[in-house]
Every structure is written in C-alpha cells, then in structure tokens.
Design a protein around this motif. Structure first.
Motif, PDB file in Angstrom:
ATOM      1  N   SER A   1     -40.070  -5.369   2.384  1.00 11.93           N
ATOM      2  CA  SER A   1     -41.471  -5.237   1.989  1.00 11.93           C
ATOM      3  C   SER A   1     -41.977  -3.823   2.247  1.00 11.93           C
ATOM      4  O   SER A   1     -42.732  -3.261   1.441  1.00 11.93           O
ATOM      5  CB  SER A   1     -42.333  -6.255   2.742  1.00 11.93           C
ATOM      6  N   ALA A   2     -41.559  -3.254   3.391  1.00 11.94           N
ATOM      7  CA  ALA A   2     -41.942  -1.870   3.677  1.00 11.94           C
ATOM      8  C   ALA A   2     -41.351  -0.912   2.647  1.00 11.94           C
ATOM      9  O   ALA A   2     -42.005   0.050   2.227  1.00 11.94           O
ATOM     10  CB  ALA A   2     -41.488  -1.488   5.078  1.00 11.94           C
ATOM     11  N   GLY A   3     -40.110  -1.168   2.235  1.00 14.19           N
ATOM     12  CA  GLY A   3     -39.505  -0.321   1.212  1.00 14.19           C
ATOM     13  C   GLY A   3     -40.212  -0.442  -0.129  1.00 14.19           C
ATOM     14  O   GLY A   3     -40.454   0.563  -0.814  1.00 14.19           O
TER      15      GLY A   3
ATOM     16  N   VAL B   1     -26.730   4.873  -2.190  1.00 19.43           N
ATOM     17  CA  VAL B   1     -28.075   4.890  -1.619  1.00 19.43           C
ATOM     18  C   VAL B   1     -28.781   6.162  -2.065  1.00 19.43           C
ATOM     19  O   VAL B   1     -28.226   7.266  -1.971  1.00 19.43           O
ATOM     20  CB  VAL B   1     -28.027   4.804  -0.089  1.00 19.43           C
ATOM     21  N   HIS B   2     -30.000   5.994  -2.545  1.00 12.16           N
ATOM     22  CA  HIS B   2     -30.790   7.133  -3.029  1.00 12.16           C
ATOM     23  C   HIS B   2     -31.821   7.485  -1.968  1.00 12.16           C
ATOM     24  O   HIS B   2     -32.822   6.780  -1.796  1.00 12.16           O
ATOM     25  CB  HIS B   2     -31.474   6.781  -4.349  1.00 12.16           C
ATOM     26  N   TYR B   3     -31.566   8.576  -1.234  1.00  5.86           N
ATOM     27  CA  TYR B   3     -32.505   9.030  -0.215  1.00  5.86           C
ATOM     28  C   TYR B   3     -33.496  10.011  -0.862  1.00  5.86           C
ATOM     29  O   TYR B   3     -33.096  11.041  -1.421  1.00  5.86           O
ATOM     30  CB  TYR B   3     -31.765   9.730   0.932  1.00  5.86           C
ATOM     31  N   ARG B   4     -34.757   9.704  -0.711  1.00  6.41           N
ATOM     32  CA  ARG B   4     -35.789  10.551  -1.308  1.00  6.41           C
ATOM     33  C   ARG B   4     -36.160  11.669  -0.359  1.00  6.41           C
ATOM     34  O   ARG B   4     -36.110  11.538   0.839  1.00  6.41           O
ATOM     35  CB  ARG B   4     -37.019   9.720  -1.638  1.00  6.41           C
TER      36      ARG B   4
ATOM     37  N   PRO C   1     -33.013   1.385  -6.916  1.00  6.46           N
ATOM     38  CA  PRO C   1     -32.582   2.684  -6.368  1.00  6.46           C
ATOM     39  C   PRO C   1     -33.581   3.295  -5.404  1.00  6.46           C
ATOM     40  O   PRO C   1     -33.193   3.962  -4.442  1.00  6.46           O
ATOM     41  CB  PRO C   1     -32.422   3.549  -7.631  1.00  6.46           C
ATOM     42  N   MET C   2     -34.883   3.057  -5.610  1.00 10.37           N
ATOM     43  CA  MET C   2     -35.881   3.650  -4.732  1.00 10.37           C
ATOM     44  C   MET C   2     -35.945   2.964  -3.375  1.00 10.37           C
ATOM     45  O   MET C   2     -36.314   3.587  -2.379  1.00 10.37           O
ATOM     46  CB  MET C   2     -37.254   3.617  -5.418  1.00 10.37           C
ATOM     47  N   ILE C   3     -35.585   1.674  -3.303  1.00 10.67           N
ATOM     48  CA  ILE C   3     -35.586   0.963  -2.018  1.00 10.67           C
ATOM     49  C   ILE C   3     -34.174   0.794  -1.478  1.00 10.67           C
ATOM     50  O   ILE C   3     -33.965   0.012  -0.549  1.00 10.67           O
ATOM     51  CB  ILE C   3     -36.263  -0.412  -2.146  1.00 10.67           C
TER      52      ILE C   3
ATOM     53  N   PHE D   1     -37.057  -3.315 -12.528  1.00 13.80           N
ATOM     54  CA  PHE D   1     -36.712  -3.621 -11.136  1.00 13.80           C
ATOM     55  C   PHE D   1     -35.295  -3.157 -10.805  1.00 13.80           C
ATOM     56  O   PHE D   1     -35.048  -2.586  -9.736  1.00 13.80           O
ATOM     57  CB  PHE D   1     -36.843  -5.124 -10.887  1.00 13.80           C
ATOM     58  N   VAL D   2     -34.358  -3.386 -11.725  1.00 16.14           N
ATOM     59  CA  VAL D   2     -32.962  -3.029 -11.463  1.00 16.14           C
ATOM     60  C   VAL D   2     -32.737  -1.525 -11.569  1.00 16.14           C
ATOM     61  O   VAL D   2     -32.036  -0.927 -10.727  1.00 16.14           O
ATOM     62  CB  VAL D   2     -32.030  -3.794 -12.433  1.00 16.14           C
ATOM     63  N   SER D   3     -33.327  -0.891 -12.559  1.00 14.96           N
ATOM     64  CA  SER D   3     -33.052   0.525 -12.814  1.00 14.96           C
ATOM     65  C   SER D   3     -33.936   1.483 -12.037  1.00 14.96           C
ATOM     66  O   SER D   3     -33.535   2.622 -11.776  1.00 14.96           O
ATOM     67  CB  SER D   3     -33.195   0.813 -14.321  1.00 14.96           C
ATOM     68  N   ILE D   4     -35.138   1.049 -11.664  1.00 13.79           N
ATOM     69  CA  ILE D   4     -36.084   1.954 -11.012  1.00 13.79           C
ATOM     70  C   ILE D   4     -36.346   1.544  -9.566  1.00 13.79           C
ATOM     71  O   ILE D   4     -36.188   2.353  -8.641  1.00 13.79           O
ATOM     72  CB  ILE D   4     -37.417   2.001 -11.790  1.00 13.79           C
ATOM     73  N   VAL D   5     -36.717   0.283  -9.364  1.00 12.10           N
ATOM     74  CA  VAL D   5     -37.156  -0.138  -8.025  1.00 12.10           C
ATOM     75  C   VAL D   5     -35.985  -0.205  -7.054  1.00 12.10           C
ATOM     76  O   VAL D   5     -36.078   0.301  -5.922  1.00 12.10           O
ATOM     77  CB  VAL D   5     -37.877  -1.500  -8.109  1.00 12.10           C
TER      78      VAL D   5
END
Length: 320
Positions: A202-204, A317-320, A233-235, A227-231
C-alpha cells in the motif's frame, strides 16, 4: 630633515608570539580520533552480531561434528557422520515439503495483498477502516493466530464447517487429513503475513506518481495493461521486499506447524525448521549434533534462495 622611522603597530590585546613556540598538529591525530569514535559507536552492533550471529554459527558447526550424551552435552568427535545421516529419503522428503510450504506461502502471501492493496489505495470513504481491518493479522503472534484458527477449524465448533454445510459441502479434516494439513498450515501463514505485505505494498502504491498514470491513460494504457506495464515496475522495490521477507518467514515457520499439526499427520507437515526443533528439543530429545547439521543445511538453503532472488529478481526491480 630626518626621515620618519616606520614602526609596526601591534593590535591591542595581541600577545607576542615566538616562532619556536608554534607546534604543528600531527596530521594523523584527527583521523585517529574519528576512527576511535566510529569504533565506539560500532561496539554495540558488533557485540550483538558476535553474540547472536557469529558465536551461534561457530557453535552449530562445532556441535554438528560432535556426539552427545543423554543430556545433550557434546562428547567425542564424530566427524561428518551427522551430515551423512541427512542423505536419506526421509530428509529429502523434509526438504521437499519445506519447498512446497514455501511456495504455498510466498505466492498467495504476496499476490493476495497486492490484489487487496490496489483498491484500498482509492480515496473513498471508509478505506482507512478496511486497511486497518486487513492489516490486523500482522499484530497477532504466531501462537495466538494458530490457536484461533484451530478453534475456527475445530469440527465441533467450526464456523467454517458450518458455512460449508449450508451450501452442501462436506468439510475435510483440516489438520488431520494428510492431503489438507499442509494447505491448512500454509493458509494460516498466508493470513498472518498478508497484513504486513499489505502495508508495504500500500505504501508503494501510494507513492505512484499520478502524472505518470495520467500520461499512460492518454497513451491508451488503462486497466490491467496500465497496472502491469506502469504500476508494477514503479512498485517493484516494495514487491521485491515483500517477496524476500515472506520467503524468510516461510522458511523459518515453526509455531504454527507445532501448534496446529505437530508435524503430522504422519509427517506430512514436517518442515526443515520443525525437524530441527524435533531433534533438539521436542519430547525431551537432545540430538543437538543432528539438529545443528540440519540448521547448517537451512543456512545454505536460505543463502542460495537469497542469491537467486537478488541475482535474478532484483535485476527487474526499478529503483527511482
């Protein structure tokens, strides 16, 4: 006329200094003081690491090569005999059941909170109450949760069996049927870890940038594709953390196995950690040598799984 003499005026209050009194500071003194201060701050952490990690590890290695008397005291050296005892079909079955239990806990223990966390991040009335309710199992201890579910699944007073009876389904022996016992213990473990994973995911999801999602919608990515392509990778950092911690929880699970099934029926829920506990402490057993050898196997298994997770999964893992 005589030329005026030039005199150097000294500022008032400035004492005269002699070049011979100036002593340059040693260049290594500040670094030495910083190193001593850093070591002082590290002492508590190093002490805890030595007492609770390094010493038990060396003690386990030592005990795995020793025999023991009836009280568990180490006696003569037996070399690698305890490790040779592990090359049996029985111990292979224990490892297999540990792997099955880990998969049964990790997969739904991560996917279920992810499915719940997505709608709970919506800004709707009452969502805080739902988030609190779903996260409550995280506050339960293992023993309390196990006892609660034993009562919930008890054939005499089980509300679960009553609900199944209303729709004409005969309830199985949740903890007594060999084909159901492993799923029951794994399901209770999933229920316990889902609260923590829900908070993490939830925090992610709360940190996902709305502008990115709006841009994706304008480009035609919506619904499941978004959700699969954008969300995801971001979480992915939160998701990776949930996978690693849930794997460790599943590998170290003991309380729920002991309380709910005691390794049964007929050893169908005997995992590696339970086998270590059984050999070392259960029913007045004191085979610390064999238990230590199994503990070292558990250490190797945990390190291998961690190496695979960090070597394979972390690359995605995609680290921002």
């Amino acid at each position: 006329m005589t030329a005026p003499t030039l005199t150097s005026a000294k500022p008032p209050g400035l004492a005269s200094t002699n070049k011979t009194d100036v002593r340059p500071a040693r260049p290594g003194a500040p670094r030495l003081r910083e190193a001593a201060l850093a070591l002082l701050f590290l002492v508590p952490g190093l002490a805890g690491l030595g007492v609770f990690v390094i010493f038990p590890l060396f003690q386990a290695v030592y005990l795995s090569t020793r025999g023991n008397d009836i009280l568990g005291n180490p006696t003569r050296s037996v070399g690698l005999r305890h490790f040779e005892e592990l090359f049996t079909p029985a111990f292979g079955h224990v490892l297999w059941q540990t792997a099955v239990f880990t998969v049964l806990v990790v997969v739904p223990g991560v996917l279920l909170p992810l499915a719940i966390a997505a709608p709970l991040t919506q800004r709707l009335p009452g969502m805080r109450i739902f988030r609190t309710a779903f996260a409550l199992p995280f506050a339960y201890s293992v023993s309390a949760a196990s006892v609660v579910w034993l009562i919930m699944l008890n054939p005499g007073v089980s509300p679960v069996n009553w609900l199944l009876g209303l729709v004409g389904i005969e309830a199985p022996g949740w903890t007594t049927d060999p084909s159901w016992a492993m799923f029951t213990v794994a399901g209770v473990t999933v229920w316990m870890v889902s609260g923590f994973n829900l908070l993490v995911l939830s925090a992610g999801l709360a940190g996902v940038d709305e502008e990115v999602l709006e841009a994706a919608r304008l480009d035609g990515a919506a619904g499941l594709r978004q959700f699969v392509s954008i969300v995801l990778p971001m979480i992915s950092p939160s998701l990776f953390f949930a996978v690693v911690t849930t794997t460790l929880t599943a590998l170290q699970a003991l309380g729920q196995v002991q309380i709910m099934t005691d390794g049964g029926p007929n050893g169908h829920t005997r995992t590696l950690v339970y086998s270590i506990f059984d050999n070392a402490f259960h029913n007045n057993n004191s085979n610390f040598g064999l238990a230590s050898a199994q503990g070292l196997v558990l250490l190797v298994v945990g390190v291998l799984i961690a190496a695979i997770q960090f070597g394979v999964l972390e690359r995605r893992v995609h680290y921002r």
